[in-house]
Design an enzyme around this catalytic site. Structure first.
Site, PDB file in Angstrom:
ATOM      1  N   CYS A 440       0.860  -1.300   0.103  1.00  0.00           N
ATOM      2  CA  CYS A 440       0.068  -0.030  -0.013  1.00  0.00           C
ATOM      3  C   CYS A 440       0.806   1.174   0.027  1.00  0.00           C
ATOM      4  O   CYS A 440       0.755   2.279  -0.835  1.00  0.00           O
ATOM      5  CB  CYS A 440      -0.784  -0.160   1.323  1.00  0.00           C
ATOM      6  SG  CYS A 440      -2.454  -1.324   1.226  1.00  0.00           S
ATOM      7  N   GLU A 442       4.112   1.156   2.176  1.00  0.00           N
ATOM      8  CA  GLU A 442       5.460   0.795   2.993  1.00  0.00           C
ATOM      9  C   GLU A 442       6.611   1.342   2.311  1.00  0.00           C
ATOM     10  O   GLU A 442       6.815   0.799   1.029  1.00  0.00           O
ATOM     11  CB  GLU A 442       5.284  -0.732   3.084  1.00  0.00           C
ATOM     12  CG  GLU A 442       4.215  -1.108   3.891  1.00  0.00           C
ATOM     13  CD  GLU A 442       2.830  -1.101   2.896  1.00  0.00           C
ATOM     14  OE1 GLU A 442       1.987  -0.471   3.112  1.00  0.00           O
ATOM     15  OE2 GLU A 442       2.901  -1.902   2.079  1.00  0.00           O
TER      16      GLU A 442
END
Length: 796
Positions: A440, A442
């Site tokens: 997502c 990171e």
């Protein structure tokens, strides 16, 4: 999945047909991998070391799994036995026959499971793996307090059904073939000394396993070459015959040797990708990293030689797009499905950003990839643009042009912030510059780091436990510690002090469990193939799951920061300061879900200082919660020698977490979703998008491993060239404030409501959910409602 074929200018007939097959095909579950893994374990388990067992299992898979070359495609290889066919991983999670029924019959995120597959699972797979899977070992080794917290929704566990993941490739396999990697491995074996190195045996077994894995992936490529030649011999169309012969030539060269051409480079990556996700079901899928920069040398070389033009490169990339979209995330059940309810496997491509020397990384392929995103409109691969102050505004404008089409693609990241975040974690500037984002949001050093998400933490639930002195009001079970009766709290400081004690208690439980799980994976489930392509695993003779990577970071993701902020703001404002309610009457109103006091409900909804409106009264509370979470988690050691870092994102877990929480003091009713990412509570940001980014930027993003901010605009707001400039300016402004990430839904609430009412007319409607996009029709109603409820900005 939606049966929609999109034909755009520039998408040729080949790509149109391949895309149609990809989006029309109904997802199915394949039992082939489970059978092959079971065969290998029956043959080798107990006779060889664990690393060799895993390598020989991988070899058995590469030698025997079905080879698929679909009509017309130029990049080849499937994870399952056909497009949209997902394997299972019984060594990680051996599904019950009831699971298979649920997976087959559920309305959303289903996989069709035929009777033969169910019979094989019942008669062959379950009898062998019962009590032996990682899921079985994981649950058996957790404490009663861990299980209570897990069942209560205090936290989730990423490894409950999947293996450690979030790994991204760098450029090493564009410069070396697996024969080169095998030679490096053999050289390290030669250096081992059993007299002076006490771990020489363990390192030798790991390195031997990696060497076997090199042979296995090479054989996998050769089998595709053999299949292509077999098809070529039967092909009557001379054009397709030549294409198949070319595929055979490519697959005979890669992955054994370093790629020489654009097509070989894409095929090399795809073989590595399939190897990683076939070896284990990583959370999440292996990612290409900076694909535009990795492919640029091949592109420029062939342009100069006249062996490739822009259209040819685009066609190959679109074939690659189809391959990624053909791979749905393997089936999940239970809480794991609730925290990530999507087919998307998070194969995320970084576009733009900076080069290793810190200069502008945008190139011709960057713009080509943006064009492909717009034309293909598939869920996978996920894409993001990395925006640095070094990048030209033209690049941000072109990305904004695609974003306003309403798919939520690509998401937008602050490259300069990402580099600083990585350096604050102890990475070198050289490694940080070749890093980026995956999954997502990171951050990690591509090709050099195992940065593993361990689970989501339900911050508002911990506050709810605090307000009930350690007891979960939903179950009446005492799962927290006694921090005092809330009736005795005199001010917000008293409440925050109690919350911090509960937070410490629950983080301790979560990390104690993580340590056990990490140890289990290091001992029982090495990944020798993945270890080959992650820096320092060969040099150390250590597996990826045992700390072999150069960097080993673990993330805990905080969920509901805006919800807990607004709840605390309401209590502070209405109970402690204005004394509109007593704590006792407030708790009674919440316990009754506002049913007996609608006036109190309206006061809490409309008279509470809210995060997301550049209101320091609320934003200072947000900072208190953020700092408490950060200070509790960051810097804690991991089993493999790394450190814990926090992130702020939910995937779909904010819906699940909300379902286990009663009514809350900001006016949210029992069971309703929490806020998403670091976005404001749905519908409460009333002062426009600039107020949102000012509130969000008060958080120190640079002390995290990623934050996620969603914004929703009506299409009219971003219309015309002026609208694009406004989007660019908003992004640039947020990033000047050190914001980490922003993404957009450009769609009206009316359109979403119409799609909910008549879904068949909106089969191709894609929306941004959290760190990914999905078909609106793939989302369950609670998640659809949550997206509809997000504030719809009508102006900048």
């Amino acid at each position: 999945m939606p049966a929609v074929i999109r034909r755009e200018i520039g998408m040729n007939d080949r790509i149109a047909q391949l895309r149609k097959q990809s989006v029309d095909t109904v997802p199915t579950l394949s039992i082939e991998r489970a059978q092959l893994v079971t065969q290998a374990y029956k043959q080798y388990e107990g006779k060889v070391s664990i690393p060799m067992l895993r390598a020989l299992t991988f070899k058995h898979l590469m030698e025997h799994k079905t080879i698929v070359i679909n009509p017309g495609e130029l990049i080849v290889g499937e994870r399952g036995t056909a497009p949209q066919s997902a394997p299972t991983y019984p060594e990680l999670c051996c599904h019950t026959t009831e699971d298979f029924d649920v997976i087959d019959l559920r309305q959303k995120i289903f996989f069709r499971v035929d009777d033969q597959t169910k019979a094989i699972q019942r008669d062959e797979i379950i009898p062998f793996w019962r009590g032996k899977s990682m899921r079985d070992h994981l649950i058996a080794n957790m404490t009663a307090s861990w299980r209570d917290c897990y069942e209560a929704g205090i936290f989730t566990e990423f490894m409950e059904q999947r293996a450690p993941g979030h790994t991204v490739g760098d450029d090493k396999y564009y410069k070396k073939g697996f024969l080169d990697f095998k030679k490096e491995i053999e050289q390290e074996i030669e250096k081992l000394n059993d007299l002076t190195q006490m771990d020489a045996y363990d390192r030798r077994e790991q390195l031997k396993a990696m060497a076997v894995s090199c042979d296995a992936i090479i054989r996998f490529g050769i089998r595709h070459a053999e299949k292509a030649l077999e098809l070529a011999e039967k092909e009557n169309d001379p054009v397709r015959k030549a294409e198949l012969e070319k595929i055979a030539e490519v697959c005979s060269h890669v992955p054994a040797h370093a790629p020489r051409t654009f097509q070989e480079a894409l095929q090399m990556y795809w073989f590595v990708h399939l190897g990683v996700i076939t070896e284990l079901n990583t959370w999440d899928a292996f990612c290409p990293g900076k694909l535009d920069q990795h492919l640029e040398p091949f592109y420029l070389k062939e342009l100069a030689e006249g062996t490739l033009d822009r259209d040819g490169a685009k066609e190959l990339l679109e074939c690659f797009w189809v391959k990624a979209n053909n791979q749905p995330a393997p089936p999940k059940v239970g809480i794991t499905l609730k925290e990530s309810g999507t087919y998307t496997d998070f194969c995320n491509i970084n576009i733009g950003g900076i080069r290793p020397d810190g200069s502008d990384g945008v190139n011709e392929i960057s713009y080509l990839l943006l064009e492909i995103i717009d034309e293909m409109r598939t869920l996978q691969p996920s894409t993001n643009v990395q925006i640095s102050r070094k990048n030209p505004d033209r690049f941000v404008i072109e990305a904004s042009r695609i974003i306003r089409e309403g798919m939520g693609f690509p998401s937008v990241f602050n490259t300069d912030a990402v580099v600083e975040e990585l350096m604050r974690q102890g990475k070198t500037i050289e490694d940080a510059r070749v890093g980026g984002t995956s999954g997502c949001v990171e951050v990690g050093c591509f090709g050099k780091e195992a940065y593993i998400l361990t689970g989501y933490l339900n911050l508002p639930k911990i506050l709810e436990i605090t307000l009930h002195n350690g007891v979960d009001p939903r179950t009446s079970k005492k799962i927290g510690i006694e921090t005092g009766s809330p009736l005795e709290f005199k001010n917000l400081d008293d409440l925050m002090a109690a919350f911090k004690k509960q937070l410490h208690h629950f983080v301790d439980i979560k990390i104690r469990g993580n340590n056990v799980i990490e140890s289990l994976y290091a001992k029982m489930m090495p990944s020798p193939f993945l270890s080959i392509v992650v820096e320092d695993c060969i040099k150390k003779g250590r597996d990826y799951n045992s700390g072999g990577a150069r960097y080993n970071t673990r993330y805990i993701q905080g969920v509901g920061i805006a919800s807990i902020t607004d709840t605390l703001s309401s209590i502070s404002h209405h109970v402690f300061e204005n004394k509109t309610f007593t704590m006792e009457s407030l708790l009674d109103t919440l316990a009754k879900n506002f049913e007996e006091d609608p006036v109190a409900h309206q006061i809490m909804l409309n008279k509470t200082p809210r995060y997301g409106n550049d209101d320091d009264r609320a934003d200072k509370i947000m900072l208190q919660v953020f700092n408490a979470f950060h200070d509790e988690v960051t810097g804690r050691p991991t089993v493999t020698g790394g450190k814990y870092i926090i992130e702020m994102l939910p995937t779909t877990c904010h819906v699940y977490f909300g379902s286990v929480i009663g009514a809350t003091a900001e006016g949210r009713k029992a069971g309703m979703p929490l806020s998403e990412g670091i976005s404001p509570v749905q519908g409460t940001d009333r002062k426009g998008p600039t107020a949102v980014i000012k509130s969000a930027s008060k958080m120190d993003h640079l002390r995290t491993g990623g934050t996620l901010l969603n914004q929703k605009f009506t299409p009219q707001v971003v219309a015309g060239e002026e609208g694009l400039v406004h989007m660019k300016d908003l992004v640039r402004s947020y990033f000047k404030l050190d914001g980490h990430h922003i993404q957009f839904n450009v769609v009206s609430a009316d359109t979403l409501k119409a799609a909910q009412f008549d879904p068949e007319k909106y089969n191709n409607l894609i929306v941004r959910v959290a760190g990914y996009s999905d078909y609106f029709n793939n989302l369950d109603k609670s998640l659809q409602d949550e997206i509809i409820a997000r504030t719809e900005h009508h102006e900048f």
